[in-house]
Design a protein around this motif. Structure first.
Motif: not given
Length: 264
Positions: A10-25
């Motif tokens: 779930q943490l990795i999925a959150r990193l990939r969130d197109p709105v609130n995720g990490c720009p690099w990920d």
């Protein structure tokens, strides 16, 4: 907080969130992650070789990150999920160990490997492979892939039964390199081809002598690096740099290092 593998996914999925995720990920894709995957794999190997269990724990986590991240990309593309990755590999482990999870017997390591290979061969048939060599990845390091190709062919009898003709083949390929250099000194493509044949024959020799070509070269690299660093240290003790030393001087220091190794 204690994290489970589910939490980690779930943490990795959150990193990939197109709105609130990490720009690099968010920007990464399958291809861009290859370099990270290779780097983390080699760092795991180095931790094992250094017998550094604390570092190994960290590096295994980094490698797991690559697996989960790539699975997340596949989830987003509706190909498969991390749970399906786990399910598939678990099924494979059960299927390829009939001597543990079934009724087949394996009284030693050799019999266990035979069971594994027999099940693997059946899987390849079901997957529609048309060649014995179909599933040897082209992405393997070249020395490793050469060894895999040779081992696969050896299983069906396409191999020398003793090492003598292998030595002869290495010598033959070395002579062909020399001949090509004399014949076509301005044709690097032909010289490269002959060098490749020499490497392939040398891998074959390594295999027949029960050595891993990849591991042998890695250890040779390590030995060279250690010796060269000691040459640098000897020059440093003289308040001199490599640029200030002649080739003859560096060769003498290299020989000194080798002699010191023999007397340890």
């Amino acid at each position: 907080m204690r994290y489970s593998i589910h939490d980690f996914v779930q943490l990795i999925a959150r990193l990939r969130d197109p709105v609130n995720g990490c720009p690099w990920d968010i920007k990464q894709n399958y291809t861009s992650m290859i370099a990270c995957l290779k780097e983390e794999t080699y760092e795991v190997i180095e931790a094992i070789e250094q017998h550094n269990t604390e570092n190994l724990k960290e590096e295994l986590g980094d490698l797991l990150l690559q697996v989960v991240f790539l699975s997340q990309l596949a989830t987003e593309d509706h190909h498969f999920t991390f749970d399906e990755v786990v399910q598939a590999v678990a099924e494979k482990i059960v299927r390829r160990h009939p001597h543990v999870f079934g009724n087949t017997q394996a009284n030693n390591e050799e019999e266990a490997l035979q069971n594994w290979n027999a099940m693997k061969a059946l899987e390849h048939q079901h997957q529609g492979h048309t060649s014995l060599l179909d599933n040897i990845p082209h992405a393997f390091p070249a020395l490793m892939r050469a060894e895999k190709l040779q081992k696969r062919c050896s299983k069906v009898g396409f191999d020398w039964t003793d090492v003598s003709p292998v030595f002869a083949k290495v010598e033959e390929e070395l002579q062909e390199v020399k001949q090509e250099i004399a014949r076509s000194p301005q044709d690097p493509a032909k010289i490269e081809e002959e060098i490749g044949d020499l490497f392939f024959a040398t891998v074959n020799l390594s295999r027949h002598l029960k050595c891993s070509a990849e591991e042998s070269l890695r250890k040779a690299n390590q030995k060279f690096e250690q010796r060269f660093r000691r040459v640098e240290a000897k020059l440093g003790a003289q308040n001199r740099t490599l640029a200030e030393a002649s080739l003859e001087e560096m060769d003498r220091l290299w020989d000194d290092v080798k002699r010191e190794e023999k007397h340890r």
